[in-house]
Write an enzyme that holds these catalytic residues in place. Structure first.
Site, PDB file in Angstrom:
ATOM      1  N   ASP A 218       3.470 -25.532  14.331  1.00  0.00           N
ATOM      2  CA  ASP A 218       3.662 -24.082  14.338  1.00  0.00           C
ATOM      3  C   ASP A 218       3.812 -23.558  15.759  1.00  0.00           C
ATOM      4  O   ASP A 218       4.570 -22.615  16.019  1.00  0.00           O
ATOM      5  CB  ASP A 218       2.476 -23.415  13.636  1.00  0.00           C
ATOM      6  CG  ASP A 218       2.832 -22.064  13.040  1.00  0.00           C
ATOM      7  OD1 ASP A 218       4.005 -21.652  13.122  1.00  0.00           O
ATOM      8  OD2 ASP A 218       1.930 -21.408  12.476  1.00  0.00           O
TER       9      ASP A 218
ATOM     10  N   SER B 149      10.794 -15.777  15.834  1.00  0.00           N
ATOM     11  CA  SER B 149       9.394 -15.412  16.062  1.00  0.00           C
ATOM     12  C   SER B 149       9.298 -14.036  16.703  1.00  0.00           C
ATOM     13  O   SER B 149       9.809 -13.818  17.800  1.00  0.00           O
ATOM     14  CB  SER B 149       8.725 -16.444  16.977  1.00  0.00           C
ATOM     15  OG  SER B 149       7.517 -15.933  17.511  1.00  0.00           O
ATOM     16  N   ARG B 150       8.629 -13.116  16.028  1.00  0.00           N
ATOM     17  CA  ARG B 150       8.491 -11.767  16.597  1.00  0.00           C
ATOM     18  C   ARG B 150       7.579 -11.781  17.822  1.00  0.00           C
ATOM     19  O   ARG B 150       7.747 -10.965  18.736  1.00  0.00           O
ATOM     20  CB  ARG B 150       7.973 -10.796  15.535  1.00  0.00           C
ATOM     21  CG  ARG B 150       6.559 -11.001  15.098  1.00  0.00           C
ATOM     22  CD  ARG B 150       6.156 -10.128  13.942  1.00  0.00           C
ATOM     23  NE  ARG B 150       6.782 -10.554  12.707  1.00  0.00           N
ATOM     24  CZ  ARG B 150       6.270 -10.310  11.498  1.00  0.00           C
ATOM     25  NH1 ARG B 150       5.144  -9.630  11.389  1.00  0.00           N
ATOM     26  NH2 ARG B 150       6.858 -10.729  10.409  1.00  0.00           N
TER      27      ARG B 150
ATOM     28  N   SER C 272       6.714 -22.126   9.778  1.00  0.00           N
ATOM     29  CA  SER C 272       7.459 -21.556   8.639  1.00  0.00           C
ATOM     30  C   SER C 272       7.922 -20.146   8.957  1.00  0.00           C
ATOM     31  O   SER C 272       7.095 -19.257   9.155  1.00  0.00           O
ATOM     32  CB  SER C 272       6.565 -21.533   7.398  1.00  0.00           C
ATOM     33  OG  SER C 272       5.284 -21.007   7.709  1.00  0.00           O
TER      34      SER C 272
ATOM     35  N   LYS D  95      -2.479 -14.917   9.610  1.00  0.00           N
ATOM     36  CA  LYS D  95      -2.815 -15.714  10.786  1.00  0.00           C
ATOM     37  C   LYS D  95      -3.444 -14.797  11.826  1.00  0.00           C
ATOM     38  O   LYS D  95      -2.781 -13.909  12.351  1.00  0.00           O
ATOM     39  CB  LYS D  95      -1.566 -16.398  11.352  1.00  0.00           C
ATOM     40  CG  LYS D  95      -0.941 -17.422  10.404  1.00  0.00           C
ATOM     41  CD  LYS D  95       0.340 -18.010  10.959  1.00  0.00           C
ATOM     42  CE  LYS D  95       0.943 -19.030  10.003  1.00  0.00           C
ATOM     43  NZ  LYS D  95       2.210 -19.604  10.493  1.00  0.00           N
TER      44      LYS D  95
ATOM     45  N   GLY E  83       1.229 -23.229   9.001  1.00  0.00           N
ATOM     46  CA  GLY E  83       2.206 -24.238   9.401  1.00  0.00           C
ATOM     47  C   GLY E  83       3.493 -23.622   9.899  1.00  0.00           C
ATOM     48  O   GLY E  83       3.678 -22.398   9.867  1.00  0.00           O
TER      49      GLY E  83
ATOM     50  N   HIS F  71       0.819  -1.218   0.000  1.00  0.00           N
ATOM     51  CA  HIS F  71       0.000   0.000   0.000  1.00  0.00           C
ATOM     52  C   HIS F  71       0.851   1.266   0.000  1.00  0.00           C
ATOM     53  O   HIS F  71       0.337   2.365  -0.239  1.00  0.00           O
ATOM     54  CB  HIS F  71      -0.911   0.019   1.237  1.00  0.00           C
ATOM     55  CG  HIS F  71      -0.150   0.179   2.527  1.00  0.00           C
ATOM     56  ND1 HIS F  71       0.074   1.409   3.104  1.00  0.00           N
ATOM     57  CD2 HIS F  71       0.449  -0.725   3.334  1.00  0.00           C
ATOM     58  CE1 HIS F  71       0.773   1.248   4.212  1.00  0.00           C
ATOM     59  NE2 HIS F  71       1.015  -0.038   4.378  1.00  0.00           N
TER      60      HIS F  71
ATOM     61  N   VAL G 244       4.387  -6.005  12.828  1.00  0.00           N
ATOM     62  CA  VAL G 244       3.152  -6.315  13.541  1.00  0.00           C
ATOM     63  C   VAL G 244       3.342  -7.551  14.415  1.00  0.00           C
ATOM     64  O   VAL G 244       3.849  -8.576  13.964  1.00  0.00           O
ATOM     65  CB  VAL G 244       1.992  -6.548  12.548  1.00  0.00           C
ATOM     66  CG1 VAL G 244       0.751  -7.047  13.281  1.00  0.00           C
ATOM     67  CG2 VAL G 244       1.682  -5.261  11.797  1.00  0.00           C
TER      68      VAL G 244
ATOM     69  N   LYS H   1      -1.620 -19.608  18.501  1.00  0.00           N
ATOM     70  CA  LYS H   1      -0.202 -19.918  18.760  1.00  0.00           C
ATOM     71  C   LYS H   1       0.625 -18.653  18.959  1.00  0.00           C
ATOM     72  O   LYS H   1       1.629 -18.669  19.688  1.00  0.00           O
ATOM     73  CB  LYS H   1       0.369 -20.786  17.636  1.00  0.00           C
ATOM     74  CG  LYS H   1       0.358 -20.151  16.251  1.00  0.00           C
ATOM     75  CD  LYS H   1       1.672 -19.505  15.893  1.00  0.00           C
ATOM     76  CE  LYS H   1       1.615 -18.837  14.537  1.00  0.00           C
ATOM     77  NZ  LYS H   1       2.909 -18.222  14.154  1.00  0.00           N
TER      78      LYS H   1
END
Length: 329
Positions: free
Chosen positions: A242, A252-253, A136, A105, A134, A34, A277, A189
């Site tokens: 996951d 993983s943030r 990833s 997600k 999944g 955007h 985010v 998750k």
């Protein structure tokens, strides 16, 4: 499968990684953002320095800021925006000819609906859809490292086409028809990953993390079964696969965000440090509302939601969980 034109709507790390994968295996891929400045930077540097630095674009990956043109030019449309922007995108785009797939997600923050429910209200209940989920991480997919995913759909013909589109030597795709279960796994998750990050940030060790993962899996399974999902989904790639990945790896943030909270970093500063985010933060209240509606207990998610809203601090949330009445597993 003949080579196709793909519109990837969302140029964050995950959308970019999957766009790179699709382009590498020969599909012309339009990567929409955007932000015109973001598009110009990607076109100039032939990469996404903001969200996936150091990984060059194939020649057939084309950045664009023209949403309608991307959709109308594509054989297949895939959405990869954060969950809070999903409804806005689906309301803006024309009805895709083949169906609609997404990598997002989460749930819709305004209505507490699953994303499949939003799409059904926009394009009809029989409109073909697919959810790809999944264990990833974006960088690993973009670098062609081995990955296994779940692809859930309401339409076997569309599912077959999407499977052919994604499946390659480095990505193995498993099929499912449990849209509810796969979507809930992807949303819950992230909240549990925040919990595991907080636990590690507090220095609680491996025992506590294992307990959070195991009891968290029980929470997400209870919620899913109450909504018509299948138990085996929660024991598969979209569920435990996951969940374990997101709760244990610092790519993983959501986990990194939790680590910062456990170290008493204020929420706004933690978000700033992550720089992208944090879906678990945005989805905690929605998942708790859905659980309450379905009369399902989700104590870990409830404590994380309370912490995110300033009702409890990290140590207090842990104490609340540990002091719950004894019960059978």
């Amino acid at each position: 499968m003949n080579k196709k034109t793909i519109a990837m709507l969302g140029a964050g790390s995950w959308g970019t990684a999957v766009a790179i994968h699709l382009a590498k295996i020969g599909h012309k891929t339009l990567l929409w953002s955007h932000n015109p400045q973001h598009v110009a930077l990607m076109a100039e540097q032939h990469s996404n320095p903001a969200y996936l630095p150091g990984i060059p674009f194939p020649e057939n990956l084309i950045p664009s800021d023209d949403l309608i043109e991307c959709v109308q030019s594509a054989d297949y449309v895939i959405i990869a925006v954060p969950s809070h922007a999903f409804a806005e995108i689906t309301n803006k785009i024309p009805k895709p000819t083949q169906g609609l797939a997404w990598l997002t997600k989460g749930v819709d923050p305004a209505s507490h609906q699953l994303l499949s429910q939003l799409v059904a209200s926009r394009f009809g209940v029989d409109f073909p859809i697919a959810v790809i989920s999944g264990p990833s991480f974006a960088k690993e997919v973009a670098r062609f490292l081995p990955t296994a995913l779940t692809l859930a759909s309401n339409n076997t013909n569309y599912q077959k086409k999407m499977h052919q589109l994604f499946h390659h030597d480095n990505i193995r795709v498993y099929l499912s028809d449990d849209l509810i279960g796969v979507q809930l796994c992807g949303a819950v998750k992230n909240i549990l990953a925040i919990a595991c990050g907080i636990s590690d940030g507090l220095g609680y060790g491996a025992n506590a993390k294992a307990a959070l993962i195991t009891r968290g899996l029980a929470e997400m399974t209870r919620l899913g079964l109450s909504m018509g999902a299948r138990q085996d989904t929660f024991l598969g790639l979209a569920g435990v696969g996951d969940l374990v990945l997101t709760c244990t790896d610092d790519q993983s943030r959501n986990r990194r965000f939790g680590l910062l909270l456990g170290r008493e970093v204020p929420i706004p500063e933690a978000e700033h440090q992550i720089g992208q985010v944090v879906e678990g933060k945005h989805n905690a209240a929605q998942i708790c509302a859905i659980a309450n509606k379905n009369k399902v207990e989700m104590p870990i998610c409830e404590q994380i939601n309370a912490l995110l809203h300033g009702i409890v601090h990290a140590q207090e949330a842990v104490n609340n969980l540990m002091s719950r009445p004894a019960k059978e597993e």
